[in-house]
Design a protein around this motif. Structure first.
Motif, mmCIF file in Angstrom:
data_model
loop_
_atom_site.group_PDB
_atom_site.id
_atom_site.type_symbol
_atom_site.label_atom_id
_atom_site.label_comp_id
_atom_site.label_asym_id
_atom_site.label_seq_id
_atom_site.Cartn_x
_atom_site.Cartn_y
_atom_site.Cartn_z
ATOM 1 N N ALA A 117 7.524 -42.546 3.406
ATOM 2 C CA ALA A 117 8.488 -42.927 4.440
ATOM 3 C C ALA A 117 9.936 -42.698 4.016
ATOM 4 O O ALA A 117 10.815 -42.585 4.866
ATOM 5 C CB ALA A 117 8.299 -44.391 4.830
ATOM 6 N N PHE A 118 10.212 -42.637 2.710
ATOM 7 C CA PHE A 118 11.578 -42.430 2.240
ATOM 8 C C PHE A 118 11.562 -41.704 0.915
ATOM 9 O O PHE A 118 10.746 -41.980 0.043
ATOM 10 C CB PHE A 118 12.321 -43.767 2.061
ATOM 11 C CG PHE A 118 13.674 -43.608 1.422
ATOM 12 C CD1 PHE A 118 14.765 -43.218 2.175
ATOM 13 C CD2 PHE A 118 13.851 -43.827 0.066
ATOM 14 C CE1 PHE A 118 16.010 -43.045 1.583
ATOM 15 C CE2 PHE A 118 15.090 -43.659 -0.539
ATOM 16 C CZ PHE A 118 16.164 -43.270 0.233
ATOM 17 N N GLU A 119 12.502 -40.789 0.782
ATOM 18 C CA GLU A 119 12.769 -40.133 -0.496
ATOM 19 C C GLU A 119 14.261 -39.876 -0.536
ATOM 20 O O GLU A 119 14.846 -39.443 0.462
ATOM 21 C CB GLU A 119 12.002 -38.814 -0.609
ATOM 22 C CG GLU A 119 12.202 -38.142 -1.953
ATOM 23 C CD GLU A 119 11.334 -36.901 -2.139
ATOM 24 O OE1 GLU A 119 11.742 -36.047 -2.941
ATOM 25 O OE2 GLU A 119 10.282 -36.799 -1.477
ATOM 26 N N GLY A 159 19.015 -38.470 -10.205
ATOM 27 C CA GLY A 159 17.628 -38.860 -10.057
ATOM 28 C C GLY A 159 17.169 -38.792 -8.622
ATOM 29 O O GLY A 159 17.939 -38.500 -7.703
ATOM 30 N N ASN A 160 15.894 -39.081 -8.454
ATOM 31 C CA ASN A 160 15.280 -39.096 -7.142
ATOM 32 C C ASN A 160 14.273 -40.245 -7.115
ATOM 33 O O ASN A 160 13.555 -40.462 -8.090
ATOM 34 C CB ASN A 160 14.569 -37.770 -6.871
ATOM 35 C CG ASN A 160 14.216 -37.614 -5.420
ATOM 36 O OD1 ASN A 160 15.091 -37.507 -4.576
ATOM 37 N ND2 ASN A 160 12.927 -37.611 -5.115
ATOM 38 N N VAL A 161 14.272 -40.979 -5.997
ATOM 39 C CA VAL A 161 13.284 -42.033 -5.793
ATOM 40 C C VAL A 161 12.470 -41.690 -4.560
ATOM 41 O O VAL A 161 12.973 -41.065 -3.624
ATOM 42 C CB VAL A 161 13.930 -43.431 -5.630
ATOM 43 C CG1 VAL A 161 14.588 -43.871 -6.912
ATOM 44 C CG2 VAL A 161 14.902 -43.470 -4.481
ATOM 45 N N ALA A 162 11.215 -42.093 -4.560
ATOM 46 C CA ALA A 162 10.336 -41.821 -3.424
ATOM 47 C C ALA A 162 9.364 -42.977 -3.250
ATOM 48 O O ALA A 162 8.822 -43.502 -4.225
ATOM 49 C CB ALA A 162 9.565 -40.525 -3.638
ATOM 50 N N LYS A 216 3.351 -48.619 -4.033
ATOM 51 C CA LYS A 216 3.879 -47.807 -5.125
ATOM 52 C C LYS A 216 5.168 -47.111 -4.714
ATOM 53 O O LYS A 216 5.397 -46.837 -3.541
ATOM 54 C CB LYS A 216 2.880 -46.725 -5.518
ATOM 55 C CG LYS A 216 1.560 -47.226 -6.005
ATOM 56 C CD LYS A 216 0.647 -46.060 -6.311
ATOM 57 C CE LYS A 216 -0.746 -46.514 -6.637
ATOM 58 N NZ LYS A 216 -1.632 -45.369 -6.870
ATOM 59 N N ALA A 217 5.976 -46.808 -5.693
ATOM 60 C CA ALA A 217 7.154 -45.957 -5.552
ATOM 61 C C ALA A 217 7.351 -45.296 -6.900
ATOM 62 O O ALA A 217 6.825 -45.765 -7.912
ATOM 63 C CB ALA A 217 8.381 -46.776 -5.161
ATOM 64 N N ASN A 218 8.080 -44.204 -6.918
ATOM 65 C CA ASN A 218 8.348 -43.579 -8.205
ATOM 66 C C ASN A 218 9.777 -43.080 -8.254
ATOM 67 O O ASN A 218 10.429 -42.904 -7.225
ATOM 68 C CB ASN A 218 7.343 -42.463 -8.517
ATOM 69 C CG ASN A 218 7.387 -41.359 -7.500
ATOM 70 O OD1 ASN A 218 8.383 -40.669 -7.379
ATOM 71 N ND2 ASN A 218 6.308 -41.173 -6.746
ATOM 72 N N ALA A 219 10.248 -42.914 -9.465
ATOM 73 C CA ALA A 219 11.606 -42.441 -9.693
ATOM 74 C C ALA A 219 11.602 -41.491 -10.879
ATOM 75 O O ALA A 219 10.823 -41.653 -11.823
ATOM 76 C CB ALA A 219 12.546 -43.609 -9.960
#
Length: 141
Positions: free
Chosen positions: A27-29, A19-22, A5-8
């Motif tokens: 491990a990354f944002e 925006g922001n992605v995670a 999964k990832a979200n934005a």
């Protein structure tokens, strides 16, 4: 099998927003914006994240293919270049170039190229991107 999964989140209009992605793993944002995607602003962008995913997937797929063929790869390093172009009223990814360098003992250039081509065609990220022209430049070190 694993579910990743990832979200934005995007706030505001296209050019003035941000925006922001995670990644779901934590491990990354990172931040992204119109400037980081279409110009030269600070932050990441979806195409850069696709490039990272493709480079990682291809490197692992090539290592697995080499191992399966009886070789012992020391290292496989890949850069993925994702080309985002204006297409009609929008944008499209029209090409991805994989540039890989590998250290493998006792392999012929021909067999290395064969293994690299197979990895390009069979890594899961390449498969999901089948509508995109994927080029490969593979070099033995």
């Amino acid at each position: 099998m694993a579910l990743r999964k990832a979200n934005a989140e995007w706030n505001g209009g296209l050019k003035s927003g941000k925006g922001n992605v995670a990644l779901g793993s934590g491990a990354f944002e990172g931040a992204y914006s119109f400037q980081s995607r279409f110009e030269e602003g600070n932050g990441t962008n979806p195409e850069e994240l696709v490039a990272a995913a493709h480079a990682g997937c291809f490197s692992m797929a090539l290592s697995a293919a080499l191992e399966g063929a009886g070789y012992s790869p020391k290292s496989v390093k890949t850069e993925a270049q994702v080309s985002l172009v204006k297409e009609g009223e929008g944008f499209a990814i029209n090409k991805i170039k994989l540039i890989t360098q590998a250290k493998i003992a006792d392999i012929s250039k021909e067999d290395f190229q064969k293994q690299a081509q197979g990895a390009k065609e069979n890594c899961p990220i390449s498969k999901v991107l089948t509508g995109t022209n994927i080029e490969l430049e593979a070099k033995l070190l």
